[in-house]
Design a protein around this motif. Structure first.
Motif, PDB file in Angstrom:
ATOM      1  N   LEU A 142      24.903 -41.021  34.335  1.00 29.08           N
ATOM      2  CA  LEU A 142      25.198 -42.377  33.869  1.00 29.08           C
ATOM      3  C   LEU A 142      24.820 -42.510  32.404  1.00 29.08           C
ATOM      4  CD1 LEU A 142      25.922 -45.396  34.407  1.00 29.08           C
ATOM      5  CD2 LEU A 142      23.502 -45.708  35.037  1.00 29.08           C
ATOM      6  N   VAL A 170      24.351 -45.430  29.636  1.00 28.16           N
ATOM      7  CA  VAL A 170      24.243 -46.888  29.489  1.00 28.16           C
ATOM      8  C   VAL A 170      23.770 -47.237  28.077  1.00 28.16           C
ATOM      9  CG1 VAL A 170      23.813 -47.459  31.902  1.00 28.16           C
ATOM     10  CG2 VAL A 170      21.895 -46.865  30.435  1.00 28.16           C
ATOM     11  N   THR A 190      19.200 -53.124  31.074  1.00 24.39           N
ATOM     12  CA  THR A 190      18.074 -53.049  32.009  1.00 24.39           C
ATOM     13  C   THR A 190      18.504 -53.315  33.452  1.00 24.39           C
ATOM     14  OG1 THR A 190      17.572 -55.377  31.540  1.00 24.39           O
ATOM     15  CG2 THR A 190      16.369 -53.707  30.273  1.00 24.39           C
ATOM     16  N   GLU A 226      21.120 -49.400  36.042  1.00 25.45           N
ATOM     17  CA  GLU A 226      20.385 -48.371  36.792  1.00 25.45           C
ATOM     18  C   GLU A 226      19.744 -48.964  38.044  1.00 25.45           C
ATOM     19  OE1 GLU A 226      18.221 -45.681  33.543  1.00 25.45           O
ATOM     20  OE2 GLU A 226      18.515 -47.776  32.981  1.00 25.45           O
ATOM     21  N   HIS A 275      20.683 -47.872  41.799  1.00 27.52           N
ATOM     22  CA  HIS A 275      19.618 -47.250  42.598  1.00 27.52           C
ATOM     23  C   HIS A 275      19.410 -47.996  43.919  1.00 27.52           C
ATOM     24  CE1 HIS A 275      17.911 -43.840  40.531  1.00 27.52           C
ATOM     25  NE2 HIS A 275      17.852 -44.497  39.391  1.00 27.52           N
ATOM     26  N   LEU A 318      20.937 -40.214  40.795  1.00 26.39           N
ATOM     27  CA  LEU A 318      21.424 -40.828  39.564  1.00 26.39           C
ATOM     28  C   LEU A 318      20.571 -40.352  38.397  1.00 26.39           C
ATOM     29  CD1 LEU A 318      23.417 -43.023  38.422  1.00 26.39           C
ATOM     30  CD2 LEU A 318      21.508 -44.626  38.627  1.00 26.39           C
ATOM     31  N   HIS A 319      21.234 -39.906  37.333  1.00 29.39           N
ATOM     32  CA  HIS A 319      20.543 -39.355  36.165  1.00 29.39           C
ATOM     33  C   HIS A 319      21.119 -40.033  34.918  1.00 29.39           C
ATOM     34  CE1 HIS A 319      19.097 -36.305  38.981  1.00 29.39           C
ATOM     35  NE2 HIS A 319      20.330 -36.366  39.458  1.00 29.39           N
ATOM     36  N   THR A 320      20.251 -40.592  34.083  1.00 31.74           N
ATOM     37  CA  THR A 320      20.703 -41.515  33.040  1.00 31.74           C
ATOM     38  C   THR A 320      20.405 -41.022  31.629  1.00 31.74           C
ATOM     39  OG1 THR A 320      20.205 -43.308  34.587  1.00 31.74           O
ATOM     40  CG2 THR A 320      20.633 -43.929  32.311  1.00 31.74           C
ATOM     41  N   ARG A 325      20.955 -42.688  27.432  1.00 34.43           N
ATOM     42  CA  ARG A 325      21.166 -43.967  26.768  1.00 34.43           C
ATOM     43  C   ARG A 325      21.793 -43.764  25.398  1.00 34.43           C
ATOM     44  NH1 ARG A 325      18.158 -46.780  30.433  1.00 34.43           N
ATOM     45  NH2 ARG A 325      18.417 -48.847  29.532  1.00 34.43           N
ATOM     46  N   THR A 333      27.914 -54.684  32.609  1.00 33.32           N
ATOM     47  CA  THR A 333      27.014 -53.856  33.422  1.00 33.32           C
ATOM     48  C   THR A 333      25.555 -54.271  33.297  1.00 33.32           C
ATOM     49  OG1 THR A 333      26.770 -52.182  31.677  1.00 33.32           O
ATOM     50  CG2 THR A 333      28.564 -51.849  33.272  1.00 33.32           C
ATOM     51  N   ASN A 334      25.254 -55.165  32.355  1.00 31.32           N
ATOM     52  CA  ASN A 334      23.868 -55.630  32.214  1.00 31.32           C
ATOM     53  C   ASN A 334      23.647 -56.975  32.893  1.00 31.32           C
ATOM     54  OD1 ASN A 334      21.258 -55.090  31.348  1.00 31.32           O
ATOM     55  ND2 ASN A 334      21.500 -56.156  29.396  1.00 31.32           N
ATOM     56  N   ASN A 369      29.333 -53.365  37.752  1.00 29.23           N
ATOM     57  CA  ASN A 369      28.518 -52.322  38.370  1.00 29.23           C
ATOM     58  C   ASN A 369      29.046 -51.914  39.739  1.00 29.23           C
ATOM     59  OD1 ASN A 369      26.856 -52.237  36.167  1.00 29.23           O
ATOM     60  ND2 ASN A 369      25.279 -53.574  37.041  1.00 29.23           N
TER      61      ASN A 369
END
Length: 237
Positions: free
Chosen positions: A10, A12, A17, A20, A24, A33-35, A37, A187-188, A210
């Motif tokens: 992901l 972002v 905030t 994720e 999750h 899930l691996h993020t 930024r 998405t936020n 999302n």
């Protein structure tokens, strides 16, 4: 091993905030899930375009984690350049890192098409400038935007502090009988708690950034999980 069923990468905005945490909260068992930024403070056209220039490097870092799909998790960032901009963004990253890429804007378009919804009410936290861009993008993809209502917020960290009931109330207050679906963008912006209640109260499907992002990402990974709290998209398709 985490991710024995699938590893999702992901990307972002740095000030996001919400995405994720929402993902999750509902990830199917065995999916990790691996993020990474990319820098963004304000949701403006200039900042969004600048943010996208960091996408390839973020994807390279996710590739090191062995992800099988990368989700570019920003709605406005993936539609800001108009029709096909999101595809160009996905292709540019994919060509560099050799990992499949999907964006939030692609997911939203696919979700609305799957629901056979053409006449759409759009709810956002954005300014009028960003709303105009979103309306142009959706109409270029053959949707009829009946109305687009925003909260006029530019500071992305402030968007992340909004409570879900604010999107619920704006959606309900703006609803019109002609709408075949409601799309809640960003998405936020927290939405997972209100998807089911809105669908029950208004009688139409609800798509959120999302929710659609996760739906398309899991489909691309051949994980067909039903998640009832995320509405018709996850129970019927």
């Amino acid at each position: 091993m985490y991710g024995w069923r699938g590893r999702l990468g992901l990307i972002v905005p740095s000030s996001n905030t919400t995405m994720e945490m929402e993902l999750h909260s509902v990830l199917p068992e065995g999916v990790s899930l691996h993020t990474a930024r990319v820098p963004l403070g304000s949701v403006t056209e200039e900042e969004l375009v600048k943010m996208n220039s960091f996408g390839v490097e973020a994807a390279r870092l996710l590739r090191d984690a062995g992800v099988e799909l990368i989700l570019y998790g920003c709605t406005s960032g993936s539609f800001i350049g108009g029709k096909d901009y999101e595809k160009e963004l996905e292709n540019r990253i994919e060509e560099e890192v050799k990992v499949p890429v999907v964006s939030t804007s692609t997911a939203v378009v696919e979700a609305l098409k799957m629901l056979d919804a053409r006449d759409v009410l759009v709810i956002t936290p954005y300014t009028d400038e960003i709303n105009r861009r979103e309306k142009e993008f959706l109409e270029a993809n053959e949707f009829n935007v009946l109305d687009i209502r925003g909260l006029g917020i530019e500071d992305n960290s402030r968007i992340g502090r909004l409570e879900p009931h604010e999107a619920y109330r704006l959606s309900k207050a703006s609803f019109m009988d002609e709408a075949e679906a409601i799309f809640i963008s960003c998405t936020n912006l927290r939405t997972f708690e209100i998807i089911e209640p809105l669908e029950e109260d208004l009688g139409v499907p609800v798509v959120t950034s999302n929710q659609a992002s996760l739906w398309l990402a899991l489909r691309e990974m051949d994980i067909m999980e039903r998640i009832p709290e995320l509405g018709r998209l996850f129970t019927e398709f």
